[in-house]
Scaffold this active site. Structure first.
Site, PDB file in Angstrom:
ATOM      1  N   ASP A  22       2.734  -7.994   0.679  1.00  0.00           N
ATOM      2  CA  ASP A  22       1.492  -8.671   0.283  1.00  0.00           C
ATOM      3  C   ASP A  22       0.566  -8.885   1.480  1.00  0.00           C
ATOM      4  O   ASP A  22       1.024  -9.021   2.619  1.00  0.00           O
ATOM      5  CB  ASP A  22       1.856 -10.033  -0.341  1.00  0.00           C
ATOM      6  CG  ASP A  22       0.718 -10.598  -1.179  1.00  0.00           C
ATOM      7  OD1 ASP A  22      -0.280  -9.889  -1.388  1.00  0.00           O
ATOM      8  OD2 ASP A  22       0.833 -11.749  -1.615  1.00  0.00           O
ATOM      9  N   GLY A  23      -0.734  -8.908   1.209  1.00  0.00           N
ATOM     10  CA  GLY A  23      -1.712  -9.255   2.235  1.00  0.00           C
ATOM     11  C   GLY A  23      -2.550  -8.085   2.730  1.00  0.00           C
ATOM     12  O   GLY A  23      -3.332  -8.243   3.670  1.00  0.00           O
ATOM     13  N   ARG A  26      -6.419  -8.870   2.242  1.00  0.00           N
ATOM     14  CA  ARG A  26      -6.922  -9.865   3.200  1.00  0.00           C
ATOM     15  C   ARG A  26      -6.984  -9.283   4.612  1.00  0.00           C
ATOM     16  O   ARG A  26      -7.914  -9.527   5.364  1.00  0.00           O
ATOM     17  CB  ARG A  26      -6.013 -11.108   3.187  1.00  0.00           C
ATOM     18  CG  ARG A  26      -6.392 -12.103   2.129  1.00  0.00           C
ATOM     19  CD  ARG A  26      -5.292 -13.093   1.903  1.00  0.00           C
ATOM     20  NE  ARG A  26      -4.192 -12.500   1.156  1.00  0.00           N
ATOM     21  CZ  ARG A  26      -2.982 -13.039   1.066  1.00  0.00           C
ATOM     22  NH1 ARG A  26      -2.699 -14.157   1.704  1.00  0.00           N
ATOM     23  NH2 ARG A  26      -2.048 -12.452   0.355  1.00  0.00           N
ATOM     24  N   HIS A  39      -4.439  -1.107   2.388  1.00  0.00           N
ATOM     25  CA  HIS A  39      -3.333  -0.364   1.764  1.00  0.00           C
ATOM     26  C   HIS A  39      -2.943   0.829   2.641  1.00  0.00           C
ATOM     27  O   HIS A  39      -1.761   1.120   2.821  1.00  0.00           O
ATOM     28  CB  HIS A  39      -3.723   0.119   0.367  1.00  0.00           C
ATOM     29  CG  HIS A  39      -4.044  -1.005  -0.586  1.00  0.00           C
ATOM     30  ND1 HIS A  39      -3.234  -2.111  -0.721  1.00  0.00           N
ATOM     31  CD2 HIS A  39      -5.081  -1.203  -1.443  1.00  0.00           C
ATOM     32  CE1 HIS A  39      -3.758  -2.925  -1.630  1.00  0.00           C
ATOM     33  NE2 HIS A  39      -4.891  -2.400  -2.072  1.00  0.00           N
ATOM     34  N   GLU A  69       0.800  -5.798 -13.490  1.00  0.00           N
ATOM     35  CA  GLU A  69      -0.447  -6.579 -13.448  1.00  0.00           C
ATOM     36  C   GLU A  69      -1.500  -5.933 -12.538  1.00  0.00           C
ATOM     37  O   GLU A  69      -2.703  -6.160 -12.708  1.00  0.00           O
ATOM     38  CB  GLU A  69      -0.171  -8.014 -12.957  1.00  0.00           C
ATOM     39  CG  GLU A  69       0.617  -8.868 -13.946  1.00  0.00           C
ATOM     40  CD  GLU A  69       2.115  -8.564 -14.001  1.00  0.00           C
ATOM     41  OE1 GLU A  69       2.633  -7.921 -13.054  1.00  0.00           O
ATOM     42  OE2 GLU A  69       2.758  -8.937 -14.985  1.00  0.00           O
ATOM     43  N   LEU A 133      19.693   5.852   3.724  1.00  0.00           N
ATOM     44  CA  LEU A 133      19.021   4.761   3.005  1.00  0.00           C
ATOM     45  C   LEU A 133      18.489   5.202   1.637  1.00  0.00           C
ATOM     46  O   LEU A 133      17.894   6.273   1.508  1.00  0.00           O
ATOM     47  CB  LEU A 133      17.835   4.264   3.861  1.00  0.00           C
ATOM     48  CG  LEU A 133      16.908   3.241   3.210  1.00  0.00           C
ATOM     49  CD1 LEU A 133      17.592   1.875   3.133  1.00  0.00           C
ATOM     50  CD2 LEU A 133      15.595   3.120   3.992  1.00  0.00           C
ATOM     51  N   ARG A 190       8.875 -11.786   1.395  1.00  0.00           N
ATOM     52  CA  ARG A 190       7.475 -11.682   0.948  1.00  0.00           C
ATOM     53  C   ARG A 190       6.575 -12.009   2.127  1.00  0.00           C
ATOM     54  O   ARG A 190       6.733 -13.035   2.775  1.00  0.00           O
ATOM     55  CB  ARG A 190       7.175 -12.624  -0.225  1.00  0.00           C
ATOM     56  CG  ARG A 190       5.726 -12.444  -0.699  1.00  0.00           C
ATOM     57  CD  ARG A 190       5.410 -13.157  -1.987  1.00  0.00           C
ATOM     58  NE  ARG A 190       4.087 -12.710  -2.460  1.00  0.00           N
ATOM     59  CZ  ARG A 190       3.681 -12.710  -3.704  1.00  0.00           C
ATOM     60  NH1 ARG A 190       4.476 -13.126  -4.650  1.00  0.00           N
ATOM     61  NH2 ARG A 190       2.470 -12.287  -4.029  1.00  0.00           N
ATOM     62  N   SER A 198       6.132 -13.273  -8.481  1.00  0.00           N
ATOM     63  CA  SER A 198       5.197 -12.344  -9.119  1.00  0.00           C
ATOM     64  C   SER A 198       5.873 -11.299 -10.006  1.00  0.00           C
ATOM     65  O   SER A 198       5.588 -10.098  -9.897  1.00  0.00           O
ATOM     66  CB  SER A 198       4.350 -11.637  -8.039  1.00  0.00           C
ATOM     67  OG  SER A 198       3.625 -12.576  -7.302  1.00  0.00           O
TER      68      SER A 198
HETATM   69  C1  FPP Z   1      -0.463  -6.222  -2.048  1.00  0.00           C
HETATM   70  O1  FPP Z   1      -1.530  -6.582  -1.193  1.00  0.00           O
HETATM   71  C2  FPP Z   1      -0.185  -4.785  -1.964  1.00  0.00           C
HETATM   72  C3  FPP Z   1      -0.271  -3.890  -2.999  1.00  0.00           C
HETATM   73  C4  FPP Z   1      -0.667  -4.290  -4.348  1.00  0.00           C
HETATM   74  C5  FPP Z   1      -0.024  -2.463  -2.817  1.00  0.00           C
HETATM   75  C6  FPP Z   1       1.042  -2.089  -1.810  1.00  0.00           C
HETATM   76  C7  FPP Z   1       0.863  -0.663  -1.472  1.00  0.00           C
HETATM   77  C8  FPP Z   1       1.046  -0.123  -0.236  1.00  0.00           C
HETATM   78  C9  FPP Z   1       1.577  -0.866   0.919  1.00  0.00           C
HETATM   79  C10 FPP Z   1       0.689   1.294   0.016  1.00  0.00           C
HETATM   80  C11 FPP Z   1       1.379   2.317  -0.808  1.00  0.00           C
HETATM   81  C12 FPP Z   1       2.836   2.260  -0.760  1.00  0.00           C
HETATM   82  C13 FPP Z   1       3.644   3.315  -0.687  1.00  0.00           C
HETATM   83  C14 FPP Z   1       5.097   3.092  -0.889  1.00  0.00           C
HETATM   84  C15 FPP Z   1       3.191   4.669  -0.423  1.00  0.00           C
HETATM   85  P1  FPP Z   1      -2.846  -7.180  -1.852  1.00  0.00           P
HETATM   86  O2  FPP Z   1      -3.765  -6.061  -2.128  1.00  0.00           O
HETATM   87  O3  FPP Z   1      -2.482  -8.004  -3.038  1.00  0.00           O
HETATM   88  O4  FPP Z   1      -3.379  -8.089  -0.687  1.00  0.00           O
HETATM   89  P2  FPP Z   1      -4.172  -9.461  -0.831  1.00  0.00           P
HETATM   90  O5  FPP Z   1      -3.209 -10.439  -1.451  1.00  0.00           O
HETATM   91  O6  FPP Z   1      -4.506  -9.811   0.583  1.00  0.00           O
HETATM   92  O7  FPP Z   1      -5.371  -9.210  -1.685  1.00  0.00           O
END
Ligand code: FPP
Length: 252
Positions: A22-23, A26, A39, A69, A133, A190, A198
């Site tokens: 997460d994050g 931000r 991302h 979601e 892994l 997390r 979540s």
């Molecule tokens: C949450 O951060 C993250 C996601 C919803 C997507 C996670 C995806 C990746 C790390 C990239 C793709 C992964 C792979 C395995 C190729 P957020 O967008 O909710 O951040 P925020 O809470 O700061 O808005």
């Protein structure tokens, strides 16, 4: 560089680590960038943590890459995440094989765009003989969805007289989940300071230790992974028993 894993007891590793990454949004916004930049940088952390787990000998790593979601996010962000997934899978195949990492996926995979589903199936197929892994991507995943699907299958079996009421046990339910072939995670991490599950692995995390960190996912590195594992290794896991019972079991 100091050895990032020097404080970890390799004999007390969690077999399975689950992560809520997460994050990203931000992290990008703090730097005046679009969320997708977060991302994209999150992929670097995925690489780093998968490599770290492989290096330590952790057997399973499950990453919450896209929740049921998350489909409600703006279309641009969803599309960008899906194409990031495709390019990452394409680009990482060689590295996965070099590190003996076997890819798996859980979630409502049929709901993913065709290209994404295809690339995923292909990478899963091309890594299936790897013995290191197990990297499990949760995609279009939520526990509500997973448990509802399991209940439907069990109810159908009951209706068709394939199973009897007293055969419905917690083991049988576990066997009907997407994670049937994996052990339950012992540690859930997390990032980004949020203290929520979540809709993630609600059944499987029943006895897991939770570790929360303020670090945003794109900044998460091997030393943060080491801190989480070190913290986990210094907790007492009682599974409903008393401290005295646990101490007695350890001296047996
Ligand atoms: C949450 O951060 C993250 C996601 C919803 C997507 C996670 C995806 C990746 C790390 C990239 C793709 C992964 C792979 C395995 C190729 P957020 O967008 O909710 O951040 P925020 O809470 O700061 O808005």
């Amino acid at each position: 560089m100091t050895d990032w894993k020097k404080d970890i007891d390799l004999n007390k590793l969690p077999k399975h680590i689950a992560v809520i990454m997460d994050g990203n949004g931000r992290w990008a916004q703090q730097q005046g960038h679009l969320r997708i930049f977060g991302h994209e940088n999150g992929v670097k952390s995925v690489r780093e943590i998968a490599e770290g787990c492989a290096e330590l000998g952790v057997e399973y790593l499950t990453l919450y890459a896209f929740s049921t979601e998350n489909w409600n996010r703006p279309k641009d962000e969803v599309d960008a995440l899906m194409s990031l997934l495709v390019t990452t899978l394409k680009g990482e195949l060689e590295t996965l094989n070099k590190n003996k990492i076997r890819l798996h996926a859980i979630g409502n995979l049929k709901s993913l765009p065709e290209k994404c589903h295809e690339e995923l199936s292909e990478t899963i197929e091309k890594t299936k003989t790897n013995s290191g892994l197990n990297l499990i991507l949760a995609l279009s995943y939520s526990s509500y969805w997973e448990i509802t699907e399991a209940v439907k299958k069990i109810a159908t079996d009951y209706k068709n007289n394939t199973i009897q009421l007293d055969e419905i046990t917690s083991d049988l339910i576990s066997k009907h989940l997407n994670t049937a072939s994996f052990p339950n995670p012992e540690l859930m991490i997390r990032t980004s300071g949020e203290h929520r599950l979540s809709n993630y692995l609600l059944w499987q995390l029943a006895y897991a230790e939770f570790y929360f960190t303020e670090v945003l996912w794109p900044d998460f590195r091997k030393n943060h992974l080491a801190e989480a594992i070190y913290d986990y290794q210094n907790r007492e896991r009682r599974f409903g028993k008393t401290s005295e019972q646990i101490a007695a079991e350890q001296t047996q």
